[in-house]
Structure formats: C-alpha cells, structure tokens
Design a protein around this motif. Structure first.
Motif, short mmCIF file in Angstrom:
data_model
loop_
_atom_site.label_atom_id
_atom_site.label_comp_id
_atom_site.label_asym_id
_atom_site.label_seq_id
_atom_site.Cartn_x
_atom_site.Cartn_y
_atom_site.Cartn_z
N ALA A 112 162.74 50.58 29.96
CA ALA A 112 161.51 50.41 29.19
C ALA A 112 160.76 49.23 29.80
N LEU A 113 159.61 49.47 30.37
CA LEU A 113 158.93 48.45 31.16
C LEU A 113 158.19 47.42 30.33
N TYR A 144 159.78 56.42 28.63
CA TYR A 144 159.57 56.40 27.18
C TYR A 144 158.09 56.31 26.80
N GLY A 145 157.21 56.34 27.78
CA GLY A 145 155.79 56.23 27.49
C GLY A 145 155.33 54.86 27.10
N THR A 146 156.18 53.84 27.27
CA THR A 146 155.80 52.48 26.87
C THR A 146 155.34 51.70 28.10
N TYR A 147 154.30 50.92 27.91
CA TYR A 147 153.73 50.15 29.02
C TYR A 147 152.92 49.01 28.45
N ASP A 148 152.53 48.09 29.30
CA ASP A 148 151.60 47.03 28.95
C ASP A 148 150.67 46.80 30.13
N THR A 149 149.81 45.81 30.01
CA THR A 149 148.87 45.56 31.09
C THR A 149 149.59 45.19 32.38
N THR A 150 150.73 44.51 32.27
CA THR A 150 151.51 44.18 33.46
C THR A 150 151.98 45.44 34.17
N THR A 151 152.34 46.47 33.40
CA THR A 151 152.74 47.75 33.99
C THR A 151 151.60 48.33 34.81
N LEU A 152 150.40 48.30 34.25
CA LEU A 152 149.25 48.87 34.95
C LEU A 152 148.93 48.06 36.20
#
Length: 279
Positions: free
Chosen positions: A126-127, A161-169
C-alpha cells in the motif's frame, strides 16, 4: 610581487577545493529542479517538479466500449491465453513482480496474442504514506523489470489496493508513467460485478478490474467468459485502454489529478470498497 603570488596561490587552492566563485551558484551540485541540492549522500534522486499524471477510473468512450484490466498475475490459466487470442481481447495486465515473476513466460504468451503489460509495483505494498524514495523504488523497479524481461516500458500504473497520495503521483511521473489507472467496476472471484460509485450496471467507458484470487470458485477464463456475455447483452464490447487514454490530453498540473468523468478525488482516498483485499 610576493603578495600577488600569494593571493593567486590562495585563489587556486580555493577553486580546487570547490569553494571558489568560478563554478557559479550550484555548479556541480545538481541544484536544478530535481537535482538533489542539499540532499545527503546516498539519498537517491530528488522528486521532479513537472506535471502529475491524471488519475482515471473511467475513460470517455463514445464507441460503446469498456476496458478489461487484470491485476497481480497470480492466476495463470492457460485457457485464458486461448480466450484472449480467439476473441481478440485487448486486455491490460497490471503485473506485480513478486507475484507474476515466476510465471513471466505465461505473460509473454499473453502479450504475443495482444495483451498489454502495465505496472503494478514490485512487491504490492500500500503506497499511500510511504516516503518518495520507497514509492519510486517500487514503481521504477517494476518499470525496469518489465523493460528487461519484455522490452516494454509501461505508460500505465495501478497502485495496489487503489490507494495513493500526491507522492505516489510524483514518483509515478518521475518513473515515466503517463496515467494512473483505477477502476469503477470489479469482477469478483465468483463472477458477479460490484461498483465503486455511479450506476450499478455497466456503462461505456467503465474500467473493470479483475483481481487475482486464491482458489477462486470460477477460473479466470470462466469469469471472463461470463463477463463477455453480460457485455454482449448490453451492446458493449472490449476496447484497448491505452488507445482511449491517449485521447484524454496532457498530464495535469500538481494538485489537479482527477478522473475525467468523475468528481475530483482526494489523493489516497480512492479504492474499491467492495474489494478490501483490493488489486
């Protein structure tokens, strides 16, 4: 004369030590955008500053198509290769190295019959909330794996899991990802469909996620065949996700990531509530 020589010698020593004025501000320190100024040795690349990739769970489609996406790579049903070839299904496979790696030959066969191979991280963590370096390692590492093994460099990425944040992008953009792909519909292990939002039936432009299951009641081929029957009943067909996503337009500026047909999402808050084990 001696004073002049002494001054010249001191200037030369300063330049050799890298503290003289001859290099200019930031010379040799990577002080430009993403250059890592002020970063400790071994900290790795600094985040870039360019546009972030859009996040989509549906794609504009006026030609009555939906998009089939398969995750992880745990199920390696040989009959699925035949189904993709016989029905000419332009499916997208989001592969995780630690899951799919032992069976990469199977995915090479799928690629040879028209499937596309995309990025789903090295280890399926989970990122959201992880530091930039960790997220970049997961995404860029799988880019390198798929490039080395198949000669492809994915442009699409699905966060586990479809979870992300701005760091992921940010990490995805820096790894060469053009679009982050979520989903609106999930094909469950028993063959029924669940929906994250919107109408509870298939509509043109829907992205359908097919997570890998452990000993699912129906094989991957059986689930897909049933789904194709439902698509035919609604007058829908399977489209190639990459072709339609390329029509969305350029990446957005930081903070403007969203699905082009959905309300803007809050970074990290988008996941399939019907599939807690997720994709």
């Amino acid at each position: 004369m001696r004073a002049g020589l002494l001054a010249g010698a001191l200037a030369l020593l300063a330049a050799v030590a890298g503290c003289g004025p001859s290099g200019g501000a930031g010379a040799g320190t990577g002080n430009g955008p993403g250059g890592g100024a002020g970063r400790p040795p071994g900290a790795g690349p600094a985040p870039g500053t360019g546009a972030l990739p859009p996040v989509v769970d549906r794609v504009p489609a006026r030609d009555g198509v939906v998009f089939l996406t398969y995750d992880d790579g745990a199920e390696r049903d040989p009959r699925f290769v035949d189904l993709v070839r016989e029905r000419r299904l332009p499916v997208s496979l989001f592969l995780t190295d630690t899951v799919a790696g032992p069976g990469y030959a199977h995915f090479a066969r799928l690629r040879s019959v028209g499937a596309s191979l995309q990025n789903h991280t090295l280890d399926h963590p989970a990122l959201r909330g992880l530091p930039y370096a960790g997220q970049r390692a997961e995404i860029c590492g799988q880019q390198r794996k798929l490039t080395s093994r198949f000669g492809v460099r994915p442009r699409l990425f699905r966060p586990p899991y479809g979870t992300y944040d701005t760091t992921t992008l940010r990490a995805a953009a820096d790894c060469g990802i053009a679009t982050v792909v979520l989903w609106r519909v999930t094909l469950e292990p028993d063959g029924h469909l669940t929906y994250t939002d919107g109408p509870h039936h298939l509509t043109p432009g829907d992205i359908i996620a097919v997570p890998s299951g452990e000993a699912p009641p129906l094989s991957l081929t059986e689930r897909t065949t049933r789904l194709l029957g439902k698509l035919e009943e609604r007058g829908l067909k399977v489209g190639r996700l990459e072709d339609h996503i390329s029509r969305i337009g350029p990446p957005t500026a930081p903070g403007e990531h969203r699905s082009p047909l959905s309300s803007p999402t809050v970074p990290g808050e988008h996941r399939s509530p019907s599939s807690p084990s997720g994709v």
